[in-house]
Design a protein around this motif. Sequence first.
Motif, PDB file in Angstrom:
ATOM      1  N   SER A  27      31.651  32.006  47.848  1.00 52.10           N
ATOM      2  CA  SER A  27      31.799  30.618  47.377  1.00 52.10           C
ATOM      3  C   SER A  27      33.264  30.206  47.495  1.00 52.10           C
ATOM      4  CB  SER A  27      31.374  30.540  45.900  1.00 52.10           C
ATOM      5  OG  SER A  27      31.838  29.361  45.274  1.00 52.10           O
ATOM      6  N   ALA A  28      33.495  28.912  47.467  1.00 54.59           N
ATOM      7  CA  ALA A  28      34.875  28.447  47.271  1.00 54.59           C
ATOM      8  C   ALA A  28      35.377  29.036  45.957  1.00 54.59           C
ATOM      9  CB  ALA A  28      34.905  26.924  47.207  1.00 54.59           C
ATOM     10  N   GLY A  29      36.653  29.340  45.881  1.00 55.86           N
ATOM     11  CA  GLY A  29      37.235  29.827  44.637  1.00 55.86           C
ATOM     12  C   GLY A  29      37.001  28.820  43.525  1.00 55.86           C
ATOM     13  N   MET A  30      36.908  29.310  42.296  1.00 52.68           N
ATOM     14  CA  MET A  30      36.601  28.398  41.188  1.00 52.68           C
ATOM     15  C   MET A  30      37.874  27.702  40.680  1.00 52.68           C
ATOM     16  SD  MET A  30      33.511  30.322  39.233  1.00 52.68           S
ATOM     17  CE  MET A  30      34.182  31.977  39.208  1.00 52.68           C
TER      18      MET A  30
ATOM     19  N   SER B  82      47.123  37.286  37.493  1.00 55.57           N
ATOM     20  CA  SER B  82      46.334  38.428  37.933  1.00 55.57           C
ATOM     21  C   SER B  82      44.920  38.346  37.329  1.00 55.57           C
ATOM     22  CB  SER B  82      47.079  39.711  37.534  1.00 55.57           C
ATOM     23  OG  SER B  82      46.213  40.777  37.449  1.00 55.57           O
ATOM     24  N   GLU B  83      44.843  37.996  36.044  1.00 51.05           N
ATOM     25  CA  GLU B  83      43.533  37.841  35.392  1.00 51.05           C
ATOM     26  C   GLU B  83      42.743  36.678  36.002  1.00 51.05           C
ATOM     27  OE1 GLU B  83      41.749  39.591  32.796  1.00 51.05           O
ATOM     28  OE2 GLU B  83      43.138  40.933  33.811  1.00 51.05           O
ATOM     29  N   LEU B  84      43.465  35.603  36.305  1.00 50.16           N
ATOM     30  CA  LEU B  84      42.790  34.424  36.874  1.00 50.16           C
ATOM     31  C   LEU B  84      42.080  34.811  38.182  1.00 50.16           C
ATOM     32  CD1 LEU B  84      42.884  31.459  35.791  1.00 50.16           C
ATOM     33  CD2 LEU B  84      44.512  30.983  37.596  1.00 50.16           C
ATOM     34  N   LEU B  85      42.778  35.539  39.038  1.00 49.19           N
ATOM     35  CA  LEU B  85      42.186  35.938  40.324  1.00 49.19           C
ATOM     36  C   LEU B  85      41.074  36.956  40.103  1.00 49.19           C
ATOM     37  CD1 LEU B  85      45.460  36.181  42.438  1.00 49.19           C
ATOM     38  CD2 LEU B  85      43.782  34.313  42.402  1.00 49.19           C
ATOM     39  N   ARG B  86      41.202  37.765  39.081  1.00 50.20           N
ATOM     40  CA  ARG B  86      40.181  38.779  38.803  1.00 50.20           C
ATOM     41  C   ARG B  86      38.855  38.133  38.389  1.00 50.20           C
ATOM     42  NH1 ARG B  86      38.734  42.561  35.350  1.00 50.20           N
ATOM     43  NH2 ARG B  86      39.637  41.517  33.555  1.00 50.20           N
ATOM     44  N   VAL B  87      38.916  36.900  37.838  1.00 47.67           N
ATOM     45  CA  VAL B  87      37.682  36.218  37.465  1.00 47.67           C
ATOM     46  C   VAL B  87      37.254  35.193  38.525  1.00 47.67           C
ATOM     47  CG1 VAL B  87      37.990  36.616  34.995  1.00 47.67           C
ATOM     48  CG2 VAL B  87      38.868  34.490  36.008  1.00 47.67           C
ATOM     49  N   GLY B  88      37.923  35.195  39.670  1.00 47.60           N
ATOM     50  CA  GLY B  88      37.476  34.340  40.776  1.00 47.60           C
ATOM     51  C   GLY B  88      37.987  32.916  40.725  1.00 47.60           C
ATOM     52  N   THR B  89      38.967  32.654  39.868  1.00 42.20           N
ATOM     53  CA  THR B  89      39.544  31.306  39.782  1.00 42.20           C
ATOM     54  C   THR B  89      40.782  31.253  40.670  1.00 42.20           C
ATOM     55  OG1 THR B  89      38.741  31.043  37.523  1.00 42.20           O
ATOM     56  CG2 THR B  89      40.532  29.587  38.218  1.00 42.20           C
TER      57      THR B  89
ATOM     58  N   LEU C  19      39.988  22.968  55.115  1.00 42.23           N
ATOM     59  CA  LEU C  19      40.337  23.273  53.724  1.00 42.23           C
ATOM     60  C   LEU C  19      40.971  24.663  53.640  1.00 42.23           C
ATOM     61  CD1 LEU C  19      38.587  20.794  53.319  1.00 42.23           C
ATOM     62  CD2 LEU C  19      37.641  21.870  51.284  1.00 42.23           C
ATOM     63  N   TYR C  20      41.707  24.905  52.571  1.00 44.04           N
ATOM     64  CA  TYR C  20      42.285  26.232  52.350  1.00 44.04           C
ATOM     65  C   TYR C  20      41.176  27.263  52.168  1.00 44.04           C
ATOM     66  CZ  TYR C  20      47.051  24.649  52.032  1.00 44.04           C
ATOM     67  OH  TYR C  20      48.279  24.134  52.339  1.00 44.04           O
ATOM     68  N   ALA C  21      41.425  28.453  52.679  1.00 43.26           N
ATOM     69  CA  ALA C  21      40.468  29.553  52.509  1.00 43.26           C
ATOM     70  C   ALA C  21      40.721  30.212  51.159  1.00 43.26           C
ATOM     71  CB  ALA C  21      40.602  30.544  53.654  1.00 43.26           C
ATOM     72  N   ASP C  22      40.461  29.455  50.092  1.00 45.65           N
ATOM     73  CA  ASP C  22      40.479  29.969  48.718  1.00 45.65           C
ATOM     74  C   ASP C  22      39.023  30.286  48.392  1.00 45.65           C
ATOM     75  OD1 ASP C  22      43.171  29.336  48.641  1.00 45.65           O
ATOM     76  OD2 ASP C  22      42.951  27.638  47.273  1.00 45.65           O
ATOM     77  N   LEU C  23      38.692  31.558  48.291  1.00 44.38           N
ATOM     78  CA  LEU C  23      37.288  31.953  48.205  1.00 44.38           C
ATOM     79  C   LEU C  23      37.094  33.014  47.132  1.00 44.38           C
ATOM     80  CD1 LEU C  23      36.844  32.488  52.057  1.00 44.38           C
ATOM     81  CD2 LEU C  23      36.008  30.508  50.765  1.00 44.38           C
ATOM     82  N   CYS C  24      35.890  33.023  46.542  1.00 47.10           N
ATOM     83  CA  CYS C  24      35.568  34.186  45.715  1.00 47.10           C
ATOM     84  C   CYS C  24      34.207  34.712  46.140  1.00 47.10           C
ATOM     85  CB  CYS C  24      35.633  33.869  44.227  1.00 47.10           C
ATOM     86  SG  CYS C  24      34.359  32.806  43.604  1.00 47.10           S
ATOM     87  N   ILE C  25      34.047  36.013  45.962  1.00 45.02           N
ATOM     88  CA  ILE C  25      32.814  36.685  46.389  1.00 45.02           C
ATOM     89  C   ILE C  25      32.080  37.149  45.135  1.00 45.02           C
ATOM     90  CG2 ILE C  25      31.859  38.429  47.944  1.00 45.02           C
ATOM     91  CD1 ILE C  25      33.975  36.703  49.387  1.00 45.02           C
ATOM     92  N   PHE C  26      30.894  36.560  44.905  1.00 41.67           N
ATOM     93  CA  PHE C  26      30.091  36.916  43.729  1.00 41.67           C
ATOM     94  C   PHE C  26      29.150  38.077  44.041  1.00 41.67           C
ATOM     95  CE2 PHE C  26      30.360  32.144  43.004  1.00 41.67           C
ATOM     96  CZ  PHE C  26      31.185  32.210  41.890  1.00 41.67           C
ATOM     97  N   ASP C  27      28.999  38.943  43.062  1.00 39.22           N
ATOM     98  CA  ASP C  27      27.987  40.005  43.133  1.00 39.22           C
ATOM     99  C   ASP C  27      26.987  39.753  42.010  1.00 39.22           C
ATOM    100  OD1 ASP C  27      26.454  42.242  43.096  1.00 39.22           O
ATOM    101  OD2 ASP C  27      28.098  43.661  42.763  1.00 39.22           O
ATOM    102  N   PRO C  28      25.825  39.153  42.325  1.00 41.25           N
ATOM    103  CA  PRO C  28      24.869  38.829  41.255  1.00 41.25           C
ATOM    104  C   PRO C  28      24.300  40.072  40.573  1.00 41.25           C
ATOM    105  CG  PRO C  28      24.362  37.640  43.296  1.00 41.25           C
ATOM    106  CD  PRO C  28      25.366  38.700  43.640  1.00 41.25           C
ATOM    107  N   ALA C  29      24.396  41.222  41.214  1.00 42.50           N
ATOM    108  CA  ALA C  29      23.838  42.451  40.637  1.00 42.50           C
ATOM    109  C   ALA C  29      24.949  43.380  40.154  1.00 42.50           C
ATOM    110  CB  ALA C  29      22.956  43.144  41.676  1.00 42.50           C
ATOM    111  N   ALA C  30      26.007  42.810  39.624  1.00 40.67           N
ATOM    112  CA  ALA C  30      27.190  43.618  39.294  1.00 40.67           C
ATOM    113  C   ALA C  30      26.962  44.546  38.108  1.00 40.67           C
ATOM    114  CB  ALA C  30      28.362  42.694  38.999  1.00 40.67           C
TER     115      ALA C  30
ATOM    116  N   VAL D 157      43.025  34.017  48.580  1.00 43.89           N
ATOM    117  CA  VAL D 157      43.855  32.820  48.413  1.00 43.89           C
ATOM    118  C   VAL D 157      44.515  32.518  49.746  1.00 43.89           C
ATOM    119  CG1 VAL D 157      45.914  31.883  47.297  1.00 43.89           C
ATOM    120  CG2 VAL D 157      44.243  33.165  45.953  1.00 43.89           C
ATOM    121  N   ALA D 158      44.254  31.332  50.270  1.00 45.98           N
ATOM    122  CA  ALA D 158      44.755  30.952  51.600  1.00 45.98           C
ATOM    123  C   ALA D 158      44.534  32.104  52.593  1.00 45.98           C
ATOM    124  CB  ALA D 158      46.221  30.552  51.528  1.00 45.98           C
ATOM    125  N   GLY D 159      43.337  32.643  52.539  1.00 43.61           N
ATOM    126  CA  GLY D 159      42.950  33.672  53.500  1.00 43.61           C
ATOM    127  C   GLY D 159      43.438  35.076  53.199  1.00 43.61           C
TER     128      GLY D 159
END
Length: 438
Positions: free
Chosen positions: A70-73, A123-130, A381-392, A427-429
């Motif tokens: 997804s796009a980063g939050m 660091s925490e912000l990126l760890r939660v996908g924001t 658009l900037y490649a600001d992305l997060c990868i979700f794992d629904p089965a984490a 973040v930006a790729g």
Amino acid sequence: MTQTRAIRGPYLTFHADPFTVDPMEALHHEPDGLILIQDGLITAAGAWDSLRDQIPDGTSVDHYPDMLISAGMIDTHVHYPQLPVIASYGEQLLEWLENYVFPAEARYADITYARAVARQFLSELLRVGTTTAAVYCTVHPQSVDAFFEESERLNTCLIAGKVLMDRNAPENLRDTPQSGYDQSAELIARWHNRGRQLYAVTPRFAPTSTPEQLDLAGALLATKPGLFMQTHLLENRSEIAWVRELFPDRASYLDVYDKAGLLRPRAILAHAVHAEEADFQRCHDTGCSIAHCPGSNQFLGSGSFPLFKALNPERRVHVGIGSDIGAGPALSLLQVLSDAYKVAQGLQTRLHPAQGLWLATAGGAQSLGLEDRIGSIRPGLYADLCIFDPAATPLGRIRTQTAETLADRLFALTMLGDDRSIVATYVAGQLLHQRKTA
Ligand code: GUN
Ligand code: ZN
């Protein structure tokens, strides 16, 4: 030298607004997608089969076959200096500020301390996908320098500003109308539009600023194009009664900001829990946006923000979502979306998971006027992305196995997900967070 990267896997992005069309029609799902990135920007996105031939020679492909890309939050309201006092017991807004927040914020006179917390926070912000947030610093200009230095190092798109506060706060946290203006003007000159950094003029809230300070905040907004404004509005009943006493000649709480020239596009009003019809109409007319902070509103007992009233198509108001750390007890916007769902249920309304994800991505970007840079997976658009794992998690795994539709899978993710659900954040790729495997 040109830097290229490719990311393959199922991805989700919005090509329409899920509050105006069927939410699942608004959502584009590419079951085996490819995102091509050059120098931080998305150059192409589509089906793997149709784009694989365009991968430049020598480009490595990061493959996430069982995940959701997804796009980063985007967190539209958060206080980095309050990270150390997250989850502080017992009080509602005004006492909570006195007992926990003001003592915590006093420490940011020390830039070494500010740098350490800014680093932990990002660091925490990126760890939660924001990947983008609108952030309050403290009254100390050095708290802003510390924050933007770290954000610039990471190349994250962050909005932040020095808190303006010239009354009703401890002396060591007060500025004056003139010093607040001068310090903000210097910070704007230093940071606004430097790389991806954006400045927000930040009067804390009506009770801690004199009318003179609010007027000067309005004047600051005219000094450079594209500036943001952020403040709090109509959060708590005692706060609202206090604003009435402090500003007896204003028609309403919102009118205090209106008369100071603070309401406009890129103005972010946090909470608005107790907003009435006239407030929503004025927000619509002026183009400002509301940060919906359901986790914080529950934690401080502030009340329930009527999201669907704000979004009334007759006079729709821009809305994003906010964690509001430290009043919010979670930085993960997946957890905040779970709170948003429950609050909507309590008001007899229903927040679809695609609507929730939109608020946290494309809708958040739109509410900030940044939709041409972030919030979607689209060329340019900037490649600001997060990868979700629904089965984490074990529960997520059990629940995901019974999910037969994408909507259900997404709903389970937004109800059960947290930091563990974020496999990686770009973040930006650049890959800036990668979950440690168990
Ligand atoms: N109103 C004024 N300051 C604050 C703050 O720091 N947090 C919250 N939640 N509300 C506020
Ligand atoms: Zn806040």
